[in-house]
Design a protein around this motif. Structure first.
Motif, PDB file in Angstrom:
ATOM      1  N   ARG A 119      35.864  37.094  26.151  1.00 42.63           N
ATOM      2  CA  ARG A 119      35.943  38.391  26.822  1.00 42.63           C
ATOM      3  C   ARG A 119      37.371  38.747  27.171  1.00 42.63           C
ATOM      4  O   ARG A 119      37.806  39.873  27.069  1.00 42.63           O
ATOM      5  N   GLU A 120      38.109  37.718  27.551  1.00 43.75           N
ATOM      6  CA  GLU A 120      39.470  37.977  27.984  1.00 43.75           C
ATOM      7  C   GLU A 120      40.402  38.292  26.815  1.00 43.75           C
ATOM      8  O   GLU A 120      41.264  39.165  26.899  1.00 43.75           O
ATOM      9  N   LEU A 121      40.214  37.562  25.749  1.00 46.18           N
ATOM     10  CA  LEU A 121      41.188  37.677  24.644  1.00 46.18           C
ATOM     11  C   LEU A 121      40.802  38.714  23.596  1.00 46.18           C
ATOM     12  O   LEU A 121      41.639  39.119  22.804  1.00 46.18           O
ATOM     13  N   CYS A 122      39.534  39.087  23.534  1.00 47.17           N
ATOM     14  CA  CYS A 122      39.119  40.011  22.489  1.00 47.17           C
ATOM     15  C   CYS A 122      38.848  41.391  23.071  1.00 47.17           C
ATOM     16  O   CYS A 122      38.297  41.526  24.148  1.00 47.17           O
ATOM     17  N   SER A 123      39.269  42.400  22.278  1.00 46.66           N
ATOM     18  CA  SER A 123      39.014  43.753  22.732  1.00 46.66           C
ATOM     19  C   SER A 123      37.625  44.202  22.299  1.00 46.66           C
ATOM     20  O   SER A 123      37.031  45.067  22.905  1.00 46.66           O
ATOM     21  N   SER A 168      33.782  33.661  28.678  1.00 45.67           N
ATOM     22  CA  SER A 168      34.882  34.260  29.434  1.00 45.67           C
ATOM     23  C   SER A 168      36.168  34.317  28.614  1.00 45.67           C
ATOM     24  O   SER A 168      36.903  35.298  28.656  1.00 45.67           O
ATOM     25  N   ILE A 169      36.428  33.280  27.878  1.00 41.09           N
ATOM     26  CA  ILE A 169      37.655  33.264  27.074  1.00 41.09           C
ATOM     27  C   ILE A 169      37.624  34.399  26.074  1.00 41.09           C
ATOM     28  O   ILE A 169      38.592  35.145  25.914  1.00 41.09           O
ATOM     29  N   ARG A 188      42.813  41.203  21.343  1.00 41.08           N
ATOM     30  CA  ARG A 188      43.553  42.197  22.122  1.00 41.08           C
ATOM     31  C   ARG A 188      44.987  42.270  21.648  1.00 41.08           C
ATOM     32  O   ARG A 188      45.603  41.256  21.335  1.00 41.08           O
ATOM     33  N   LYS A 193      46.509  32.075  21.212  1.00 46.21           N
ATOM     34  CA  LYS A 193      45.313  32.895  21.438  1.00 46.21           C
ATOM     35  C   LYS A 193      44.263  32.600  20.372  1.00 46.21           C
ATOM     36  O   LYS A 193      43.092  32.355  20.686  1.00 46.21           O
TER      37      LYS A 193
END
Lengths: 356, 509
Positions: free
Chosen positions: A330-334, A327-328, A352, A276
């Motif tokens: 957005r997906e991996l970070c809170s 997008s990456i 996240r 990640k």
């Protein structure tokens, strides 16, 4: 009982304690925690004048002890001390170690002292080893004997200087349970320790020391669950930093890679976490304005909560970069946030967390 | 029980080790093959050319032979007894010495013959006075002249030189009152000055006694090494010195000589089996004794005869006395130096360090000489020697103390202080017992080496055990037995001291 006001101690030009203020009341169990080299031990040693403080005052039962008019030996008799390295008297048996103080200093008869000593040794579970020599004992046994020795002088307070740091893990608990038992009996204690969970259950108050001052103090709950200040948080959550500095777009990729690898190995990051972090890193480094000056990159990992975050400090005067829409990320970070700090833009990315 | 056996076994092994070389040397005398063929026999001094000659170092003989016979190889010795030993072991072919000594020596040694001639010119013997003692020197000269005029000098000489076995000191009414004259002598040379029946004897000794009567002042004999005799008159340790001292121009520059009272000729001793038949005069060959026989004879001659064991006993007492007090004083001083060395005061520790470096860097013999002949000339030599050894011992033990004290970890000191002991009491109760236990083994070694080191006090005229052995050797010319006895006694003293130390150590720790 003990009041410490503006206590200072320096060794030559090095200031170890800059300004320590603390009140210790009767019956309190105070844990002193903090990173290495912040003067915890020195503070404890200043309390019973093993180190002469260079400034401030210590008031015990309303009496100033730093003015040189106090009998320091008498003072120390009321203040037991337990050392990291046990420091048993090697030429004396366990029993003699416990008896020597009462016999030579309190003027007790040998017989009286021995009876009392056996009681204390029973208390710490060492009665069976009363006639053993220190060389024949394990570390935990030595430390328990040392605790019995400090109790033999019937002190009003016991200072513990990292009592379990020199023990191997299997022996830590036997010593801690002795200290716990003492705490239950209402003994006043000040304990410098690195055993966080122990500090949390045994103490009535926790003192976090950092860089020569008491940085934060409070109940165990306050310090361990809701630390108010940054460095306390870093410490209690055991947050580990990875830092890399970019000077140009042609930074040394292999150096970065190897340092990162070493960091991950050192703190046992899972494969998943590494993957990640690397994904985000790739996006991040591509977007960073590396040609414009020095960029600082931090990766933070809490060994306590397993939370991970990243921080990027952009060079002076650079416009903020667009990250939220990737997008990456957005997906991996809170959470992605930025603010200005000393005219540099600081980005903060919270990764996240599975458990949340 | 086991311990006793152990000790006994050690002693026996020790004795055997010491006896083997002694006996081997004795055997060598009888079993060695003759080196020279019959035609190489020595008949006169000229025959010594190309051979090895033993000489007493830096004497007239030494200088003369070196100058006039460059093809004779010289082996230099300090005592005539050693020269004789070398001759017997065939390490040299001849030994040149003053005639009086030579006659006496040859009489006592089997298988040795004297050559009839010697090229070394005769030398005059005189008594030495310090330059400030000219008056006393005049009185002595007057005394010698008077003796000579009365014709008494010659008979005295003859009695001692020709009949030294039977010669006795005359029974003179010795004066007891008045300021004593201190006479330096080395009583190791028969028949000049030597110890007989625990008393000083010899023709120099008789002369001095007669002189004492002549000027009506008592005499105090100061025994010392030959090398120190002349120096002692200039430093004031003695008023005069007499031990068959030869008059040379060199010596006359720094001291006063009396009128000569004897012309000393040189004589060369050679092994009878190497000597030409023409010069052998009825000297029978070596007597063959068994191993026990020779030990018994040596024992009798060196220990029993003339109550020589008393000499050894007195020497033993002196050695123990010096060893004990130097060890005691040295330990106290060492503790003090150690305290200074470890103190926080920069000056103290530097001073202590300098002291230790100087003491360890200088030979104790040189220090002893300086203490006795330069620094404390007016004091008795025994206490000065004790102080010297103590100073030297202190330097070594202070470093031992320091290392053993600093090897006790600081934590224990801190624990003691934290318990409420004052620093001094912490040291006494906690550091000291452990330090003592650690220092004891090395300290024992140092103590033993101190005991053995005391054997050099002979240089400053203290009659210790080693000195006693020299005196006995000077009389019996037995090369080994006295040394062996003394070695054994040193061993016993060292053993006794370490035994006591162990007992104390066990009690303390």
């Amino acid at each position: 009982m003990i009041q410490i006001i503006h206590l200072q101690k320096s060794f030559g030009k090095v200031d170890v304690l800059t300004d320590v203020n603390l009140n210790i009341k009767c019956g309190e169990v105070i844990s002193i925690i903090g990173p290495s080299g912040t003067g915890k031990s020195t503070f404890l040693r200043c309390l019973n004048l093993l180190e002469q403080p260079t400034g401030g005052s210590i008031i015990i039962d309303g009496q100033e002890v730093l003015n040189g008019r106090v009998n320091t030996s008498k003072l120390r008799q009321k203040m037991g001390m337990v050392f990291q390295s046990f420091n048993l008297f090697n030429h004396l048996s366990v029993l003699d170690n416990v008896c020597i103080g009462p016999v030579k200093l309190l003027g007790k008869s040998r017989k009286e002292a021995e009876t009392k000593a056996m009681e204390l040794l029973k208390l710490v579970g060492m009665a069976e080893k009363a006639h053993a020599m220190p060389d024949e004992l394990s570390g935990g046994q030595k430390q328990r004997a040392a605790i019995a020795r400090s109790l033999s002088m019937e002190p009003e307070i016991i200072l513990f200087d990292e009592p379990t740091s020199a023990l191997d893990p299997t022996m830590v608990s036997e010593v801690l349970s002795v200290i716990r038992a003492l705490a239950r009996q209402g003994m006043t204690m000040a304990i410098v320790t690195h055993e966080m969970s122990f500090a949390r259950d045994v103490s009535t108050r926790v003192v976090y020391m950092d860089k020569g001052i008491i940085y934060e103090e409070g109940t165990p709950e306050e310090i361990f669950e809701h630390p108010k200040r940054e460095r306390t948080r870093v410490f209690v959550n055991r947050i580990r930093d990875f830092h890399f500095q970019f000077h140009s777009p042609d930074y040394d990729r292999y150096l970065l890679k190897s340092e990162w690898q070493a960091y991950c190995n050192k703190y046992f990051l899972t494969r998943e976490s590494m993957r990640k972090a690397q994904l985000i890193g790739n996006v991040l480094f591509r977007n960073l304005p590396l040609a414009k000056g020095t960029v600082d990159f931090y990766f933070r990992y809490s060994e306590q909560t397993r939370e991970m975050s990243m921080e990027v400090l952009l060079p002076f005067g650079v416009d903020p970069i667009e990250l939220e829409n990737n997008s990456i990320i957005r997906e991996l970070c809170s959470d992605v946030d930025y603010n200005y700090e000393d005219d540099r833009v600081k980005y903060k990315l919270m990764l996240r967390h599975k458990n949340r | 029980m086991n311990k006793c056996f152990h000790i006994a076994a050690t002693l026996v092994a020790f004795l055997l080790i010491l006896l083997i070389p002694a006996q081997a040397a004795g055997e060598a005398e009888s079993s060695a093959e003759p080196k020279q063929k019959a035609s190489d026999k020595i008949a006169c001094f000229e025959d010594l050319r190309g051979r090895i000659l033993a000489v007493p170092s830096s004497t007239v003989q030494d200088i003369f032979v070196e100058e006039h016979y460059p093809d004779i190889k010289l082996d230099r010795f300090d005592t005539e007894a050693d020269m004789m030993l070398s001759l017997q072991q065939e390490k040299c072919d001849g030994a040149i010495m003053d005639d009086v000594i030579c006659y006496a020596l040859v009489r006592k040694t089997e298988g040795v013959t004297i050559l009839p001639d010697s090229p070394v010119p005769p030398c005059k013997m005189g008594v030495v006075f310090g330059k400030h003692n000219a008056e006393l020197c005049e009185q002595f000269n007057a005394f010698i002249r008077q003796l000579r005029e009365k014709g008494e000098l010659q008979p005295i000489m003859e009695r001692w030189i020709k009949h030294f076995d039977t010669a006795e000191m005359p029974d003179l009414p010795l004066p007891r009152k008045g300021k004593p004259i201190r006479v330096a002598m080395e009583p190791c040379t028969e028949p000049i000055v030597f110890i007989k029946n625990e008393k000083i004897a010899g023709f120099d000794a008789e002369l001095i006694q007669r002189f004492s009567v002549y000027i009506n002042r008592p005499v105090e004999i100061v025994e010392m090494e030959y090398d120190s005799l002349i120096a002692s008159t200039t430093t004031g340790k003695a008023d005069m010195a007499a031990s068959g001292i030869l008059i040379t121009e060199e010596r006359a520059e720094s001291v006063l000589f009396s009128e000569p009272y004897y012309d000393s000729h040189s004589r060369v001793a050679v092994l009878t089996k190497n000597a030409d038949a023409s010069i052998i005069t009825g000297n029978e060959g070596p007597q063959i004794l068994g191993i026990w026989g020779s030990i018994k004879r040596s024992f009798y001659r060196n220990i029993i005869e003339e109550r020589r064991y008393m000499l050894l006993w007195d020497g033993l007492k002196v050695t123990i006395h010096i060893s004990f007090f130097s060890a005691l004083l040295g330990t106290i001083l060492g503790a003090f130096i150690c305290y200074m060395r470890m103190s926080r005061c920069k000056l103290c520790s530097t001073l202590a360090k300098i002291y230790i470096d100087v003491m360890r860097g200088t030979p104790v013999l040189v220090l002893l000489m300086m203490m006795c002949y330069v620094a404390f000339t007016q004091f008795d030599n025994t206490p000065v020697a004790i102080i010297t050894f103590a100073m030297n011992f202190a330097a070594y033990v202070s470093e031992m103390f320091r290392t053993s004290i600093s090897s006790i970890d600081k934590g224990q000191t801190e624990a003691g202080i934290a318990l409420g002991f004052s620093p001094v009491r912490t040291f006494c109760y906690i550091v000291l017992p452990q330090a003592v236990r650690r220092v004891l083994p090395v300290y024992k070694g140092e103590l033993i080496s101190l005991i053995k080191n005391t054997s050099i006090v002979g240089y400053v005229a203290v009659a210790d055990l080693t000195r006693a052995s020299y005196i006995i050797r000077g009389r019996t010319f037995d090369p080994f037995f006295p040394l062996l006895m003394v070695a054994l006694m040193y061993f016993l003293i060292a053993w006794l001291f370490t035994y006591i130390l162990d007992r104390i150590g066990n009690k303390v720790c």
